[in-house]
Design a protein around this motif. Structure first.
Motif, PDB file in Angstrom:
ATOM      1  N   SER A 180      21.871 -38.572  21.827  1.00  0.00           N
ATOM      2  CA  SER A 180      20.427 -38.463  22.016  1.00  0.00           C
ATOM      3  C   SER A 180      19.672 -39.226  20.926  1.00  0.00           C
ATOM      4  CB  SER A 180      20.015 -36.995  22.012  1.00  0.00           C
ATOM      5  OG  SER A 180      18.608 -36.863  22.072  1.00  0.00           O
ATOM      6  N   ARG A 184      17.199 -42.514  21.355  1.00  0.00           N
ATOM      7  CA  ARG A 184      15.839 -42.550  20.817  1.00  0.00           C
ATOM      8  C   ARG A 184      15.633 -43.805  19.969  1.00  0.00           C
ATOM      9  NH1 ARG A 184      14.033 -37.351  17.693  1.00  0.00           N
ATOM     10  NH2 ARG A 184      12.045 -38.500  17.789  1.00  0.00           N
ATOM     11  N   LYS A 236       8.373 -39.175  13.361  1.00  0.00           N
ATOM     12  CA  LYS A 236       9.539 -39.102  14.243  1.00  0.00           C
ATOM     13  C   LYS A 236      10.766 -39.525  13.441  1.00  0.00           C
ATOM     14  CE  LYS A 236       6.868 -40.032  18.424  1.00  0.00           C
ATOM     15  NZ  LYS A 236       6.651 -40.958  19.556  1.00  0.00           N
ATOM     16  N   ASP A 274      11.782 -44.797  19.739  1.00  0.00           N
ATOM     17  CA  ASP A 274      11.120 -43.500  19.608  1.00  0.00           C
ATOM     18  C   ASP A 274      11.376 -42.858  18.245  1.00  0.00           C
ATOM     19  OD1 ASP A 274       9.585 -41.332  20.604  1.00  0.00           O
ATOM     20  OD2 ASP A 274      11.425 -40.200  21.003  1.00  0.00           O
ATOM     21  N   LEU A 275      11.828 -43.653  17.269  1.00  0.00           N
ATOM     22  CA  LEU A 275      12.068 -43.132  15.925  1.00  0.00           C
ATOM     23  C   LEU A 275      11.351 -43.986  14.884  1.00  0.00           C
ATOM     24  CD1 LEU A 275      15.885 -42.206  15.875  1.00  0.00           C
ATOM     25  CD2 LEU A 275      13.939 -40.631  15.846  1.00  0.00           C
TER      26      LEU A 275
END
Length: 624
Positions: free
Chosen positions: A113, A117, A98, A122-123
């Motif tokens: 966005s 994240r 990711k 989420d990265l």
């Protein structure tokens, strides 16, 4: 080792404390580390700071990418170029990582966005330009995120002594001050001792270990030829040695870039210009074509190249002298990142030294900066004029001893130059410089030496001097070579106050009195010298994984066609889908099961899942 909450670790069934080797194999499809990679990865994963010096193609990226997956949080990578960010993110995404980037190409909604994240965890990796990272908005964003590490790529940009100084990099000292508990890793392919000291001082790494890999690139053949007609020499070099190959040609000026690209195209060699004077959209289009198409030559100023990940650049050519050995090494290092035989070729002449020295003298830099710059230029001229192994001289500059003495893969090793006692010739030339008043350039000096009675010689009465015609035993080309070597030895220098004029240095006195030994290299043609020595490194490239069989040419062609189509559909360069070494490994091994395909270096879990069925089908079709 800290626990990891990264998707790659979970996706591949790795436990709460993932092993570095397991993640290396699962994500990147590699079975082991190279050189000091493992030591660096484990040091950073355990929370340590460090400086990494590793040659282009040596695997620097893995040294921060893997710890980012092993540590909790997101790795923040400071990168100076949008093209580099794009390629890195595309490659990581293909591998199931990711990854994202924050740069000026994103719209407000796209940037928002990515920021969301990051905050949401989420990265795994986020690439950020230095000027963006230093904004209050970005620093505030990082304050709210869980950061695994900071990686400062192309770290030589932080130093005024580096060959690609970027003022915006100086502000990165804020990372050590504001995020003192987060590990920092600075990486570069080239930095001499002076540059290293400034990197460690500015980035707060004074007490951190330095991991210095060998600077040797054994697959690159170094070759420097006497500049005569540089464009004609370049065309011959490409046609005879690299027809149909991708390459980079560096020129000093924008006008020369345009002219050289046009000349190559007229000669049937597809070439594109790249320099800062072109419209941004044109530059982006030319760079994209170079990355995505086979066999293109890019002709560029130094505005092009840093961070270019294209692995199959087969040659880098210089039509003008770079500013330093660091710049030369960095630029030539863009050839052969895949480890296959490649060339670093340069055409070099006396005018290059005069031009570079004048640029230094006329610059707005402080005297200390000018002194260092001239020292760096002198070191590069020494490399160009050496009669010994170029690789040994190059590595010695970076403090590395080349144990073998001769590499067998540079022009001087393959065809040792003839060297003769040049004391008398040097004395004639230096005497002539003195007699004509140290106020004239190379052409006029040679006219006097060989007794050429032209209007300018008559105008100044130099035909009546005792030195007129004393050098008739050599021709103009040979005298130019002598001139260049005496400048390289420091007995002559360009006069910064009189354009193009040559003057004596203090050391010239000892030469004139016969107290200094002067050995000169014989003048050669601009074409390749015939080899007298067989190269010991004629094929230094690592062989693809195989089961003892040769690469199947038909299968390789089918794999390349398949890869090109996949790359076109996904909008990424072909090497992001699979590297050449990976498809060559498939073409040699003919894997018929997912397990066998998984053994090919470069096939990680995500690529096996995404492409495995198609690849096996291609192999089966070739075997039918």
């Amino acid at each position: 080792m800290p626990a990891s909450n990264h998707a790659p670790a979970r996706d591949h069934g790795i436990d709460a404390a993932p092993d570095a080797l397991a993640v290396l194999h699962a994500v990147f499809g590699l079975s082991g580390f190279r050189g000091a990679q493992e030591q660096i990865v484990r040091h950073v994963t355990d929370g340590g700071n460090c400086l990494v010096l590793m040659p282009t193609g040596g695997g620097k990226s893995l040294c921060y990418q893997l710890p980012s997956l092993l540590r909790e949080g997101c790795g923040i990578v400071v990168s100076p170029l949008i093209a580099l960010m794009r390629d890195q993110v595309a490659g990581l995404t293909e591998a199931g990582v990711k990854a994202a980037a924050l740069n000026s190409t994103l719209s407000f909604d796209e940037a928002n966005s990515v920021e969301q994240r990051l905050i949401a965890g989420d990265l795994d990796l986020l690439y950020v330009a230095p000027e963006r990272l230093l904004t209050p908005r970005c620093l505030s964003l990082l304050d709210r995120a869980k950061i695994a590490l900071f990686a400062i790529d192309e770290a030589h940009c932080v130093s005024q002594w580096g060959h690609d100084f970027r003022p915006e990099y100086i502000g990165l000292s804020v990372i050590a001050e504001r995020f003192a508990e987060v590990p920092r890793i600075a990486l570069t392919a080239t930095a001499d001792e002076l540059t290293r000291k400034e990197i460690t001082a500015r980035l707060g790494l004074a007490d951190a270990p330095q991991f210095v890999a060998s600077f040797d690139r054994p697959n690159i053949k170094y070759e420097i030829v006497d500049k005569q007609n540089a464009q004609t020499q370049l065309k011959a070099f490409i046609r005879e040695r690299h027809a149909g190959d991708a390459g980079i040609v560096y020129c000093l000026s924008r006008a020369k870039v345009e002219d050289t690209a046009e000349t190559l195209n007229r000669a049937g060699i597809p070439a594109l210009p790249y320099h800062a004077g072109l419209d941004a959209a044109v530059r982006a289009r030319h760079q994209d074509r170079f990355l995505n198409e086979d066999g293109l030559v890019i002709v560029a100023t130094i505005a092009f190249g840093m961070g270019i990940d294209k692995p199959d650049v087969r040659f880098v050519a210089h039509l003008d002298l770079p500013k330093s050995i660091e710049a030369y090494y960095q630029e030539t290092g863009r050839a052969g990142r895949d480890g296959k035989p490649s060339s670093a070729w340069m055409a070099y002449g006396l005018s290059d030294i005069v031009q570079q020295r004048r640029m230094i003298e006329e610059s707005a830099g402080a005297d200390s900066f000018k002194r260092v710059s001239i020292g760096k230029l002198d070191a590069l001229v020494g490399l160009a004029e050496t009669t010994g192994c170029r690789r040994s001289r190059l590595l010695g500059y970076f403090g590395e001893t080349f144990a073998e003495g001769k590499c067998g893969n540079c022009d001087n090793c393959l065809s040792p130059p003839l060297v003769r006692d040049g004391k008398v010739v040097a004395q004639k030339l230096l005497s002539c410089v003195y007699r004509i008043g140290q106020r004239f350039g190379a052409m006029h000096l040679i006219d006097v030496l060989i007794g050429r009675l032209n209007a300018r010689v008559k105008q100044f009465g130099h035909d009546r001097l005792s030195v007129f015609g004393i050098g008739r035993e050599l021709n103009e080309k040979q005298w130019r070579a002598v001139l260049r070597q005496l400048v390289a030895m420091g007995h002559l220098q360009a006069d910064s106050e009189a354009f193009g004029a040559l003057k004596l240095t203090e050391s010239a006195r000892a030469v004139l009195k016969g107290k200094t030994v002067v050995m000169l290299r014989e003048q050669t043609s601009g074409r390749d010298r015939p080899s007298r020595t067989k190269s010991k490194r004629s094929d230094p490239a690592p062989q693809p994984a195989s089961r003892g069989t040769a690469v199947d040419a038909n299968l390789l062609g089918a794999l390349r066609a398949w890869r090109s189509e996949v790359a076109r559909k996904r909008g990424v360069p072909a090497y992001v889908v699979l590297h050449d070494s990976t498809i060559e490994g498939i073409a040699a091994s003919h894997p018929s099961t997912p397990e066998q395909l998984r053994d090919i270096p470069g096939i990680g879990d995500k690529k096996l899942e995404r492409y495995g069925r198609e690849l096996i089908a291609l192999v089966n079709s070739a075997d039918d």
